[in-house]
Design an enzyme around this catalytic site. Structure first.
Site, PDB file in Angstrom:
ATOM      1  N   LYS A   1       4.218   1.866  -2.455  1.00  0.00           N
ATOM      2  CA  LYS A   1       4.666   3.051  -3.201  1.00  0.00           C
ATOM      3  C   LYS A   1       6.118   3.328  -2.804  1.00  0.00           C
ATOM      4  O   LYS A   1       6.987   3.629  -3.620  1.00  0.00           O
ATOM      5  CB  LYS A   1       3.802   4.285  -2.849  1.00  0.00           C
ATOM      6  CG  LYS A   1       2.279   4.089  -2.929  1.00  0.00           C
ATOM      7  CD  LYS A   1       1.525   5.384  -2.584  1.00  0.00           C
ATOM      8  CE  LYS A   1       0.146   5.249  -1.962  1.00  0.00           C
ATOM      9  NZ  LYS A   1      -0.920   4.624  -2.656  1.00  0.00           N
TER      10      LYS A   1
ATOM     11  N   HIS B   1      -7.593  -5.579   0.283  1.00  0.00           N
ATOM     12  CA  HIS B   1      -6.366  -4.802   0.435  1.00  0.00           C
ATOM     13  C   HIS B   1      -5.577  -5.238   1.678  1.00  0.00           C
ATOM     14  O   HIS B   1      -5.831  -4.753   2.784  1.00  0.00           O
ATOM     15  CB  HIS B   1      -6.798  -3.334   0.553  1.00  0.00           C
ATOM     16  CG  HIS B   1      -5.693  -2.355   0.512  1.00  0.00           C
ATOM     17  ND1 HIS B   1      -5.093  -1.960  -0.644  1.00  0.00           N
ATOM     18  CD2 HIS B   1      -5.070  -1.676   1.510  1.00  0.00           C
ATOM     19  CE1 HIS B   1      -4.158  -1.068  -0.372  1.00  0.00           C
ATOM     20  NE2 HIS B   1      -4.126  -0.886   0.930  1.00  0.00           N
TER      21      HIS B   1
ATOM     22  N   TRP C   1     -10.010   0.506  -5.022  1.00  0.00           N
ATOM     23  CA  TRP C   1      -9.393   1.786  -4.634  1.00  0.00           C
ATOM     24  C   TRP C   1      -7.987   1.903  -5.242  1.00  0.00           C
ATOM     25  O   TRP C   1      -7.594   2.933  -5.759  1.00  0.00           O
ATOM     26  CB  TRP C   1      -9.334   1.829  -3.108  1.00  0.00           C
ATOM     27  CG  TRP C   1      -8.960   3.119  -2.461  1.00  0.00           C
ATOM     28  CD1 TRP C   1      -7.892   3.330  -1.646  1.00  0.00           C
ATOM     29  CD2 TRP C   1      -9.655   4.363  -2.513  1.00  0.00           C
ATOM     30  NE1 TRP C   1      -7.878   4.626  -1.204  1.00  0.00           N
ATOM     31  CE2 TRP C   1      -8.948   5.284  -1.717  1.00  0.00           C
ATOM     32  CE3 TRP C   1     -10.815   4.805  -3.163  1.00  0.00           C
ATOM     33  CZ2 TRP C   1      -9.350   6.611  -1.557  1.00  0.00           C
ATOM     34  CZ3 TRP C   1     -11.208   6.123  -3.000  1.00  0.00           C
ATOM     35  CH2 TRP C   1     -10.486   7.001  -2.214  1.00  0.00           C
TER      36      TRP C   1
ATOM     37  N   SER D   1       0.824  -1.208   0.000  1.00  0.00           N
ATOM     38  CA  SER D   1       0.000   0.000   0.000  1.00  0.00           C
ATOM     39  C   SER D   1       0.864   1.268   0.000  1.00  0.00           C
ATOM     40  O   SER D   1       1.718   1.414  -0.873  1.00  0.00           O
ATOM     41  CB  SER D   1      -0.945  -0.065   1.201  1.00  0.00           C
ATOM     42  OG  SER D   1      -2.063   0.693   0.947  1.00  0.00           O
TER      43      SER D   1
HETATM   44  C1  GCU Z   1      -5.233   4.854   1.832  1.00  0.00           C
HETATM   45  C2  GCU Z   1      -4.693   5.586   0.624  1.00  0.00           C
HETATM   46  C3  GCU Z   1      -3.960   4.641  -0.305  1.00  0.00           C
HETATM   47  C4  GCU Z   1      -2.920   3.873   0.449  1.00  0.00           C
HETATM   48  C5  GCU Z   1      -3.567   3.187   1.632  1.00  0.00           C
HETATM   49  C6  GCU Z   1      -2.613   2.483   2.575  1.00  0.00           C
HETATM   50  O1  GCU Z   1      -6.259   4.000   1.458  1.00  0.00           O
HETATM   51  O2  GCU Z   1      -5.786   6.171  -0.002  1.00  0.00           O
HETATM   52  O3  GCU Z   1      -3.338   5.361  -1.347  1.00  0.00           O
HETATM   53  O4  GCU Z   1      -2.271   2.958  -0.381  1.00  0.00           O
HETATM   54  O5  GCU Z   1      -4.208   4.161   2.442  1.00  0.00           O
HETATM   55  O6  GCU Z   1      -1.445   2.779   2.609  1.00  0.00           O
HETATM   56  O7  GCU Z   1      -3.113   1.652   3.343  1.00  0.00           O
END
Ligand code: GCU
Length: 350
Positions: free
Chosen positions: A193, A332, A280, A189
C-alpha cells in the site's frame, strides 16, 4: 466479462491526477509531510550489523549503511537504510524496498540474486521511521505533531513510510552508479500500500511494485472480499488519516476507490502482484483495480493492462502494458517468484 465485472462495482470515474491525489491524501492516507529543509547523508561502507561483509554477495556487491539526517520544520529527524550496489560497471537499475526487516540481506529479500541480475537495492525498515501503532509521538510522527495529536487530514503511518521511501530516493539519485530511469519502489502488504502511495505522489519513481497490497492498497474497496474498509479502519486506524476511519463504513459512499491510486502513477509503470490463496487481500479486486486504472493510460495514448477478457489464474503474468499484473500460487508473502516477476517486468520495459 471484465467490463461487466467492473460495471457491477459501480466505481467513481477517474479524475485528473491532481484531483485523485488530493482525494487520496485528504480522505484516506493523510497529506504527506513536506520535504526536509536540509538533508545530510552519513555513509558507512561495509557496515552490516552482523559484522560480516567482506565477501558481501560473494564479492559482487558492496553494502553501505546510510543515515539520512534531516532538518524538518526546525526539528531534526534521522533514519538508517542500506544500499547494496553491484560492483560491476555501468548504471544499475534499482529498487527502493520498503521492508519489514532491517537485516541485509534478509530471508525475504534475495539481495545476491538481485545483484546477479544487475540491480541495486536500497532498503529500509519501516519501523525505523515511525512505529507501526497508534503512537504519534514516535519517530517521524513525533517530529511532525505536537504532543502526538494530529488533525483529521494529517498523515497516517502509511503516508510517513511513503515519505521515507522518497527520502531514500533522494539519496539514490545522488549516486552515479544508479540509473534514475529505472528505479522502482516496492513493498509487500501494508508496505505494498505504502509503495503505491510513494509512487503515486512522486513522479521520480519510474516503476512501482505492490505485492499482495489488498485492502486500501491496490484492491478495489467496492465489492471487495476478505478485508473491508470498515475492518481495516477498526484494526489499523493509525495507517490512515483520521477522516478515512471517520467516513462511512460502506465504501460506496467514498468519493474515490483504489483504482485512483494505481491511476495516479500513470504514465509510469506499475506492477500489481497477487497470490492465489490470499483471499484477505482479494486477488480479483486487485486485478479489477488494475483494469479500471488502465483508462488513465489509454487517455495518454498508452496501454494500461494488457489481458484476455478473463480473470487471470494460477501463475498468470501480464507484463505487456504500462500496468502489469501477476498472480502466483500460494499465500501472503513476498518471495523469490515475486521479486523475479518484478525484475522481468522492469527488464521488459527497459
Ligand atoms: C493485515 C492487514 C492487511 C495488511 C497485512 C500486512 O493482514 O489486515 O491489510 O496488508 O496485515 O501488512 O501484513
Amino acid at each position: 466479462m471484465i467490463r461487466e465485472l467492473l460495471t457491477e462495482r459501480k466505481l467513481p470515474a477517474l479524475k485528473c491526477r491532481e484531483e485523485m491525489l488530493d482525494l487520496l491524501q485528504t480522505k484516506e492516507y493523510g497529506i504527506l509531510p513536506p520535504k526536509p529543509d536540509k538533508t545530510e547523508w552519513k555513509v558507512e561502507k561495509n557496515a552490516l550489523p552482523h559484522g560480516y561483509c567482506a565477501e558481501f554477495c560473494a564479492g559482487k556487491g558492496t553494502v553501505y549503511r546510510v543515515t539520512a539526517e534531516m532538518t524538518l520544520g526546525g526539528k531534526t529527524f534521522s533514519f538508517p537504510f542500506y544500499a547494496a550496489i553491484p560492483n560491476s560497471e555501468g548504471k544499475h537499475p534499482f529498487f527502493v524496498s520498503i521492508n519489514f526487516h532491517d537485516a541485509v540481506p534478509d530471508i525475504w529479500m534475495p539481495t545476491e540474486e538481485l545483484i546477479d541480475n544487475g540491480f541495486a537495492v536500497l532498503s529500509f525498515c519501516y519501523t525505523s521511521v515511525t512505529s507501526d501503532n497508534n503512537d504519534f509521538t514516535d519517530g517521524l510522527a513525533g517530529v511532525l505533531y505536537e504532543d502526538g495529536k494530529r488533525g483529521p487530514a494529517d498523515a497516517g503511518k502509511i503516508a510517513m513510510w511513503a515519505w521515507a521511501a522518497q527520502r531514500v530516493l533522494d539519496y539514490a539519485l545522488t549516486l552515479d552508479a544508479l540509473d534514475a530511469d529505472r528505479c522502482a519502489v516496492c513493498g509487500h502488504s501494508r508496505l505494498g500500500k505504502t509503495a503505491l502511495l510513494a509512487a503515486a505522489t512522486d513522479e521520480r519513481f519510474a516503476f512501482c511494485y505492490s505485492n499482495d497490497s489488498g485492502c486500501s492498497g491496490a484492491a478495489l474497496s467496492r465489492g471487495k472480499n476478505g478485508e473491508t474498509k470498515d475492518r481495516i479502519c477498526h484494526v489499523f486506524p493509525f495507517w490512515f488519516c483520521e477522516d478515512y476511519c471517520a467516513a462511512p463504513a460502506d465504501p460506496a459512499e467514498l468519493p474515490f476507490d483504489q483504482h485512483y491510486l494505481v491511476a495516479s502513477i500513470a504514465p509510469r509503470f506499475v506492477l500489481v502482484g497477487s497470490a492465489e490463496d490470499d483471499g484477505w487481500a482479494d486477488p480479483v479486486s486487485e486485478f479489477l483495480s488494475a483494469a479500471a486504472a488502465s483508462e488513465a493510460y489509454e487517455a495518454m495514448g498508452l496501454t494500461g493492462l494488457v489481458c484476455e477478457d478473463a480473470l487471470p489464474t494460477h501463475d498468470a503474468f501480464l507484463p505487456e502494458g504500462h500496468i502489469g499484473y501477476h498472480i502466483r500460487p500460494g499465500s501472503h508473502y513476498f518471495g523469490r517468484t515475486d521479486w523475479n516477476r518484478l525484475i522481468q517486468f522492469m527488464n521488459h520495459h527497459s
